[in-house]
Design a protein around this motif. Structure first.
Motif, PDB file in Angstrom:
ATOM      1  N   LEU A   1       0.809  -1.221   0.000  1.00 14.95           N
ATOM      2  CA  LEU A   1       0.000   0.000   0.000  1.00 14.95           C
ATOM      3  C   LEU A   1       0.838   1.265   0.000  1.00 14.95           C
ATOM      4  O   LEU A   1       0.365   2.328   0.426  1.00 14.95           O
ATOM      5  N   ARG A   2       2.083   1.183  -0.429  1.00 18.59           N
ATOM      6  CA  ARG A   2       2.939   2.372  -0.426  1.00 18.59           C
ATOM      7  C   ARG A   2       2.365   3.501  -1.273  1.00 18.59           C
ATOM      8  O   ARG A   2       2.545   4.674  -0.967  1.00 18.59           O
ATOM      9  N   LYS A   3       1.655   3.134  -2.357  1.00 17.97           N
ATOM     10  CA  LYS A   3       1.071   4.157  -3.215  1.00 17.97           C
ATOM     11  C   LYS A   3      -0.413   4.359  -2.927  1.00 17.97           C
ATOM     12  O   LYS A   3      -1.097   5.079  -3.644  1.00 17.97           O
ATOM     13  N   GLY A   4      -0.881   3.707  -1.903  1.00 18.17           N
ATOM     14  CA  GLY A   4      -2.285   3.846  -1.552  1.00 18.17           C
ATOM     15  C   GLY A   4      -2.492   4.934  -0.521  1.00 18.17           C
ATOM     16  O   GLY A   4      -1.547   5.558  -0.042  1.00 18.17           O
ATOM     17  N   PRO A   5      -3.738   5.173  -0.152  1.00 22.75           N
ATOM     18  CA  PRO A   5      -4.040   6.181   0.864  1.00 22.75           C
ATOM     19  C   PRO A   5      -3.480   5.757   2.217  1.00 22.75           C
ATOM     20  O   PRO A   5      -3.553   4.586   2.596  1.00 22.75           O
ATOM     21  N   ARG A   6      -2.933   6.743   2.957  1.00 19.97           N
ATOM     22  CA  ARG A   6      -2.281   6.423   4.229  1.00 19.97           C
ATOM     23  C   ARG A   6      -3.282   5.968   5.289  1.00 19.97           C
ATOM     24  O   ARG A   6      -2.922   5.242   6.214  1.00 19.97           O
TER      25      ARG A   6
ATOM     26  N   VAL B   1      -7.034   2.558  -6.854  1.00 20.61           N
ATOM     27  CA  VAL B   1      -6.130   2.232  -5.741  1.00 20.61           C
ATOM     28  C   VAL B   1      -6.883   2.325  -4.415  1.00 20.61           C
ATOM     29  O   VAL B   1      -6.707   1.480  -3.522  1.00 20.61           O
ATOM     30  N   ILE B   2      -7.750   3.333  -4.283  1.00 21.77           N
ATOM     31  CA  ILE B   2      -8.545   3.479  -3.053  1.00 21.77           C
ATOM     32  C   ILE B   2      -9.493   2.296  -2.890  1.00 21.77           C
ATOM     33  O   ILE B   2      -9.622   1.721  -1.803  1.00 21.77           O
ATOM     34  N   VAL B   3     -10.152   1.906  -3.983  1.00 22.53           N
ATOM     35  CA  VAL B   3     -11.065   0.758  -3.939  1.00 22.53           C
ATOM     36  C   VAL B   3     -10.305  -0.511  -3.572  1.00 22.53           C
ATOM     37  O   VAL B   3     -10.752  -1.321  -2.743  1.00 22.53           O
ATOM     38  N   ALA B   4      -9.129  -0.689  -4.186  1.00 25.72           N
ATOM     39  CA  ALA B   4      -8.321  -1.879  -3.887  1.00 25.72           C
ATOM     40  C   ALA B   4      -7.901  -1.895  -2.428  1.00 25.72           C
ATOM     41  O   ALA B   4      -7.887  -2.956  -1.782  1.00 25.72           O
ATOM     42  N   ALA B   5      -7.562  -0.724  -1.872  1.00 24.82           N
ATOM     43  CA  ALA B   5      -7.164  -0.647  -0.461  1.00 24.82           C
ATOM     44  C   ALA B   5      -8.320  -1.036   0.446  1.00 24.82           C
ATOM     45  O   ALA B   5      -8.137  -1.772   1.430  1.00 24.82           O
ATOM     46  N   LEU B   6      -9.523  -0.558   0.117  1.00 23.85           N
ATOM     47  CA  LEU B   6     -10.688  -0.921   0.922  1.00 23.85           C
ATOM     48  C   LEU B   6     -10.964  -2.412   0.858  1.00 23.85           C
ATOM     49  O   LEU B   6     -11.227  -3.063   1.877  1.00 23.85           O
ATOM     50  N   LEU B   7     -10.917  -2.962  -0.357  1.00 22.45           N
ATOM     51  CA  LEU B   7     -11.158  -4.397  -0.510  1.00 22.45           C
ATOM     52  C   LEU B   7     -10.109  -5.207   0.244  1.00 22.45           C
ATOM     53  O   LEU B   7     -10.422  -6.242   0.854  1.00 22.45           O
ATOM     54  N   LEU B   8      -8.870  -4.730   0.204  1.00 20.50           N
ATOM     55  CA  LEU B   8      -7.798  -5.424   0.905  1.00 20.50           C
ATOM     56  C   LEU B   8      -8.062  -5.432   2.413  1.00 20.50           C
ATOM     57  O   LEU B   8      -7.849  -6.452   3.081  1.00 20.50           O
ATOM     58  N   CYS B   9      -8.525  -4.315   2.945  1.00 20.11           N
ATOM     59  CA  CYS B   9      -8.842  -4.258   4.377  1.00 20.11           C
ATOM     60  C   CYS B   9      -9.973  -5.219   4.724  1.00 20.11           C
ATOM     61  O   CYS B   9      -9.946  -5.875   5.767  1.00 20.11           O
TER      62      CYS B   9
END
Length: 855
Positions: free
Chosen positions: A33-38, A295-303
């Motif tokens: 998630l280095r390029k994702g939202p903090r 990237v934001i959607v992917a971060a949410l799905l990952l969580c």
């Protein structure tokens, strides 16, 4: 006190280990998630915190945790202590050391772990107290330092005694700025601290430190807390700089450098502007790029994925026999070889022990050839097997849903070991012992009233027995929490005295342990499972009284629920408690019959019978036909109440049935409504309009002589089909109209019928001929077509003592297998149609008037 502290410590260690797997996952995901939202990183740390504080967890087949309980709760009492990490390679290395070091010596007064774990728990408690004191002192010192701060505006204060900007306060957070802070830096600094307040970081950080204080013994959680502090700062930086121009971001970075404290603090407070990770934060601020939407959607799905796989525990077997009871069980001794079946009381005990079994851990070790095994057969034909591999009872494994499980419940392992040892002794003989009889007598005293269970200790105590009683069980409540139960610990057990305990539907296991202590020092234990007894009593208390109307409604509800599966499985649900007759002589019975045909004219059948004794603890009936489903042509389900008339005689009180014919509709409830028929008469023609239980309809028309009529109301025959009487003008019965199921249900077989032949087609009439012992003599076809015919015949049947061995009445038979899967029989008394000399012609004329058509 020390025992309780040790249990709490073991529970925290297990939670800590489970959370450690999640910490490792978060460490790996932070790189992705280095390029994702903090804020996604902060959210992941929130999942770690939730894992640590949640008092209960759900189970999931998607869980990636290797073990739900690494340190067994009863490890202090274990004769062979071992860990269950869920990783076989780790267990093979660690457990020999643990077992070899902490196995108690035969003459020792205590298990070494009974001393070590309470000592470790005291050290842990001291560590928690020390960190709490450190936090309190830090908070008081900081509060004294800012006591003279000057209000600038709103909640912003200035002080010459603070080295860096920070937020302080849980309920009313304040921003404190150094007096020497340059004016150019004040704007970005205040924006950052206000972002902290908006994100509630002034509360999340103290909460994180509080968790660290509890789990201070886990180094991974120290690393997690440090990174969490960095990530909340990065998330705040991101929130501020995303709305700034490039030159403003440079000013913000300069403010970070100017306010850098050069120190790293691990306290719960404050949220200092330049306290952690300044170099990383400056770089992130200068090179900030808004993350792409995907990237934001992917971060949410990952969580979400991480939450599912790490916040849930791995599935462990949960045995529930309320819907699929244990039919039989036996213990195998492979060395002899020999098998011993368990008796009824032993099956009750086994049911309770398996439903209360929670000590299971996944394993990949197959084991060697087992020494003994417990094989359990359930009512639906499936089985469970528990294999024992050690002659001390310590190694028991089972398979559940294709996975191997190690049984870690020592009490169950000991129980199974004792069952094996009993196989070669007199105890294995199913003759009841004195304690067996005592337990049976106690079962008979159980009553349930007003949410209480009452039982009475039998007055007659077996000779030489000094009985002791323990009432225990377990419960699972609606919120998922579990509780071990024990009642009447201080009771004085007196023969003939009645005792009571509360009853709750949340009880998963409940029973009475009877322990007999004999004068020679030996002991014997017997278990009386209360749960099935209580459920049967509660069910019978709510059961309606049996009346014809109630029986018909119950039968219809049962038939309506029938589901047939493509693999031969079937299921039906009772609509409620089984109605109870006043004298107890009328009981429920269910039969299922499957008919197979691999070629026209060739049949085989499979029958299943389910009695009320089998249904008393189950509302759902699950079974399976064993035949080849490709050759299945029909399935019939019969539900009936039978009355015991004595002398091996029974009569039908109420009955209903459905019949399914190929092609079948699998996986859906077939639905049921009571078959009906309506009578209409226009001139000389009488019409019967039938509606069958599957919703299909048919119309039967015929012309009776004007002195005969069909009664207006139908009765139900033994097959559950509408049945009519034919009457004369005085109301005297002169005949009947009845339907019977075909002998064959598949079209290829029915297509072989020669409808023009003057011989009884058994594909149509075999149920009457073979099932009821009838005979049709002088069968003559009066009219025929491709799929049916009408015919005259003499209906022959066995007579009574005042008659000839066989009686004979004239009848007309009709069928059309395209219209309905039932044959029609018109039976007439002698002279009903005409004088005896003219009966044959009158019968032929009547047969010519009979027609069958779709409804």
């Amino acid at each position: 006190m020390f025992e309780w502290l040790a249990e709490v410590f073991i529970d925290l260690v297990n939670r800590s280990i489970a959370a450690s797997w999640l910490v490792l996952a978060v460490l790996a995901l932070r790189l992705l998630l280095r390029k994702g939202p903090r804020w996604a990183n902060v959210l992941l740390w929130g999942l770690v915190a939730f894992r640590l504080v949640c008092p209960f967890t759900l189970e999931s087949a998607l869980s990636l945790l290797p073990s739900r309980e690494t340190v067994p709760r009863d490890i202090m009492l274990s004769p062979a202590p071992a860990l269950d990490s869920g990783v076989p390679a780790v267990d093979r290395v660690v457990n020999p050391i643990v077992t070899g070091t902490f196995t108690p010596a035969p003459a020792a007064s205590a298990n070494p772990l009974q001393l070590l774990i309470p000592l470790l728990a005291l050290v842990w408690a001291a560590g928690v107290l020390a960190l709490c004191l450190y936090t309190l002192v830090s908070w008081l010192r900081l509060r004294r330092r800012v006591a003279e701060a000057v209000l600038v505006r709103d909640n912003i204060f200035e002080s010459g005694r603070v080295p860096t900007p920070f937020v302080f306060g849980l309920v009313r957070p304040r921003i404190y700025l150094p007096a020497a802070l340059p004016a150019a830096a004040r704007g970005p600094v205040i924006d950052h601290e206000q972002a902290h307040i908006a994100r509630r970081d002034h509360r999340w950080k103290p909460l994180g430190f509080a968790l660290l204080a509890v789990y201070w013994f886990n180094p991974l959680l120290w690393a997690a807390y440090i990174l969490f502090c960095r990530d909340i700062e990065l998330a705040c930086d991101e929130r501020v700089v995303r709305g700034l121009a490039p030159e403003q971001r440079a000013d913000y970075s300069q403010a970070l450098l100017e306010c850098s404290t050069g120190r790293r603090a691990l306290g719960a407070c404050p949220l200092a502007f330049g306290e952690v990770g300044v170099k990383t934060r400056v770089r992130a601020a200068l090179h900030y790029k808004k993350p792409a939407f995907w990237v934001i959607v992917a971060a949410l799905l990952l969580c979400v994925v991480v939450a599912v796989v790490f916040l849930t525990d791995p599935l462990t077997p949960r045995y529930d026999f309320s819907q699929n009871a244990i039919a039989s069980a036996s213990v195998w001794d492979y060395a002899v070889p020999e098998e011993r079946a368990l008796n009824a009381s032993q099956l009750d005990e086994l049911t309770s022990r398996l439903e209360g079994l929670r000590g299971l851990a996944r394993t990949t070790e197959e084991g060697f050839t087992p020494l003994y095994a417990l094989v359990v057969q359930r009512e639906d034909g499936t089985s469970l097997t528990f294999n024992g591999y050690s002659d001390d009872g310590s190694q028991v494994r089972t398979e559940y849903e294709g996975r191997l499980w190690q049984v870690t419940d020592e009490e169950f392992c000991t129980y199974l070991y004792n069952q094996w040892q009993a196989a070669d002794t007199a105890q294995a003989v199913p003759e009841p012992s004195a304690l067996d009889l005592y337990a049976d007598a106690l079962r008979d005293t159980v009553e349930v009233e007003d949410g209480q269970i009452f039982f009475t200790l039998p007055e007659e105590v077996p000779e030489g027995v000094q009985p002791d009683v323990r009432v225990a069980g377990s419960a699972v409540y609606e919120d998922g929490s579990r509780e071990d139960l024990e009642f009447l610990q201080t009771a004085v057990w007196t023969p003939g005295e009645q005792y009571s305990i509360p009853y709750d539907e949340a009880y998963t296991t409940l029973g009475i342990f009877l322990i007999a202590r004999y004068p020679d020092g030996s002991e014997e234990e017997k278990y009386v499972s209360l749960r099935p007894i209580v459920e049967a009593i509660v069910t019978s208390q709510s059961a309606p009284a049996l009346t014809p109307e109630v029986a018909d409604e119950f039968i219809a509800g049962t038939l309506d629920s029938f589901v047939l599966s493509s693999d031969g499985g079937y299921e039906l649900n009772l609509p409620g408690p089984i109605p109870v007759s006043e004298d107890g002589k009328t009981t429920l019975s269910i039969t299922l019959n499957a008919t197979y045909s691999d070629e026209p004219g060739s049949y085989s059948t499979e029958s299943h019978e389910i009695t009320q004794d089998m249904l008393q603890y189950a509302q759902t009936i699950i079974g399976r036909f064993s035949g080849d489903m490709d050759t299945l042509v029909s399935v019939s389900l019969n539900v009936f109440f039978m009355t015991d008339e004595g002398e091996n005689m029974q009569s039908i009180y109420a009955r209903g049935s459905i019949e399914l014919n190929a092609p079948f509709t699998f996986g859906e409830a077939v639905g049921y409504s009571e078959p009906t028929a309506r009578v209409q008469t226009e001139g000389a023609v009488t019409t019967l309009d039938y509606t069958f239980s599957d919703g299909s309809t048919a119309r039967l028309s015929f012309a009776l002589p004007d002195w005969l009529t069909v009664e207006p109301e139908a009765s139900l025959s033994e097959e559950g089909l509408p049945f009519f009487y034919i009457e004369d003008a005085s109301g005297e019965s002169m005949g009947w109209v009845r339907l019977r199921p075909f002998g064959a249900a598949d079209e290829p077989t029915l297509a072989t019928v020669d409808t023009a032949a003057d011989s009884v087609p058994m594909q149509i009439f075999s149920p009457a001929v073979m099932g009821e012992g009838l005979g049709y003599a002088n069968y003559r076809v009066t009219r025929h077509w491709a799929t049916g015919a009408t015919a005259t015949a003499d209906r022959e049947f066995p007579g009574g003592q005042d008659f000839e061995p066989w009686r004979s009445d004239p009848c007309v038979l009709a069928y059309d297998w395209r219209v309905m899967p039932y044959s029609v029989e018109f039976g007439f008394m002698d002279g009903a149609l005409a004088a005896s000399a003219q009966t044959e012609q009158a019968l032929t004329d009547f047969a010519a008037s009979v027609t069958l058509a779709p409804g």
